[in-house]
Design an enzyme around this catalytic site. Structure first.
Site, PDB file in Angstrom:
ATOM      1  CB  ALA A 145      -1.142  -0.117   1.511  1.00 35.42           C
TER       2      ALA A 145
ATOM      3  CG  ASN B 134       1.285  -6.072   6.087  1.00 35.21           C
ATOM      4  OD1 ASN B 134       2.119  -7.124   6.921  1.00 35.21           O
ATOM      5  ND2 ASN B 134      -0.200  -5.755   6.368  1.00 35.21           N
TER       6      ASN B 134
ATOM      7  CG  HIS C 227       0.424   4.893   3.593  1.00 37.84           C
ATOM      8  ND1 HIS C 227       0.207   4.665   4.763  1.00 37.84           N
ATOM      9  CD2 HIS C 227      -0.548   3.461   3.294  1.00 37.84           C
ATOM     10  CE1 HIS C 227      -0.961   3.438   4.848  1.00 37.84           C
ATOM     11  NE2 HIS C 227      -0.933   2.874   3.506  1.00 37.84           N
TER      12      HIS C 227
END
Ligand SMILES: NC(=O)c1ccc[n+]([C@@H]2O[C@H](COP(=O)([O-])OP(=O)(O)OC[C@H]3O[C@@H](n4cnc5c(N)ncnc54)[C@H](O)[C@@H]3O)[C@@H](O)[C@H]2O)c1
Length: 270
Positions: free
Chosen positions: A124, A192, A222
């Site tokens: 991601a 992750n 993010h």
């Protein structure tokens, strides 16, 4: 054509199998396995061309070239060594499993001695390409900020253990600030990305992490900040959550499909 086996028939496993079924990736799905037999059957029946069997992980390892782990960090810890010892390469989505240095070293040695590969897709996050390049010289700092809707963080061990109520949250709340090794333990199903960045950068002890529950957003956001001899990198990605699993970003499944395409393509770009 490579024969693959899928461990975990949730969102990512299903997306990967459907991409192979559509012919987007040149591979054969030999088998699928999930602790939930129903999830595996659901996946198998969503395919039009491929006809995987449902079998035990051990049987899968004996008959495939590449295992794709898209189940959980526990499943990764349970099966990676056995898959490698059986001569399989392995693609791992639950990157947080490698936070344990003993486990990391064990599978590294098995893969090295057996000439096998452990693939960890970018998942991601973005920016792994430049981080890896920067790592060939000196990197001073890596900071990653993960901001998710409340539904993506509510059932994490950290929130439960500290009895943090997110139900009526009106404004963003910083849940955690610290090193990646602690973030991965406290938010195993959520970070992750921190694991992937730690693995290709300066490690779990030096990578700094901030995790924010944000009731005002719908996407998983993010931000990555890297400083080193190469200069500075600032990256921000706003991911759509997977329709069936708000903890997972859609692009994580796409990154696995992209990695599979790369593995089966003579050109290796980026
Ligand atoms: N690398 C990344 O950036 C990234 C991004 C998103 C998700 N992930 C990770 O990828 C994995 C899969 O994500 P998902 O969204 O498909 O999850 P999901 O919950 O939709 O599916 C996981 C499936 O695995 C099965 N499962 C769990 N433990 C198992 C075991 N021991 N053996 C076999 N099957 C098992 C579950 O029953 C479920 O069907 C998770 O570990 C998730 O944290 C990684």
């Amino acid at each position: 054509m490579i024969r693959v086996g899928i461990l975990g028939c949730g969102f990512i496993g299903t997306q990967i199998c459907q991409a192979i079924d559509r012919g987007d990736v040149s591979a054969e799905i030999y088998a699928v396995y999930d602790v939930s037999y129903n999830k595996a059957q659901e996946l198998i029946s969503s395919l039009e061309i491929q006809t995987p069997v449902y079998c035990s992980p051990s049987q899968m390892f004996e008959n495939t070239d590449l295992i794709i782990e898209c189940a959980s960090p526990d499943a990764a810890r349970l099966y990676i060594s056995e898959a490698l010892k059986n001569g399989c390469d392995i693609l791992v989505m639950s990157a947080g499993a490698f936070q344990d240095p003993e486990f990391y070293n064990e599978v590294y040695e098995i893969a090295l001695n057996g000439g096998k590969r452990i693939y960890i897709p970018s998942g991601a996050i973005a920016g792994t390409d430049s981080l890896k390049s920067g790592m060939t010289s000196n990197i001073d700092s890596v900071v990653i900020e993960t901001r998710k809707p409340v539904s993506g963080l509510a059932d994490s061990p950290y929130v439960i253990k500290n009895k943090i109520s997110l139900e009526n949250l009106k404004e963003p709340l910083t849940l955690f600030e610290g090193k990646a090794s602690d973030a991965v333990v406290n938010f195993p199903r959520n970070v992750n990305v921190c694991a992937t960045i730690s693995l290709c950068g300066i490690g779990f002890e030096k990578t700094e992490v901030r995790i924010i529950a944000d009731p005002t957003i719908q996407k998983n956001i993010h931000k990555l900040k890297v400083k080193g001899d190469f200069g500075e990198m600032f990256m921000e990605i706003k991911n759509n959550p997977a329709p069936t699993n708000p903890k997972t970003s859609y692009i994580a499944a796409l990154s696995a499909i992209a990695k599979l395409k790369e593995i089966t393509n003579p050109f290796q770009i980026g």
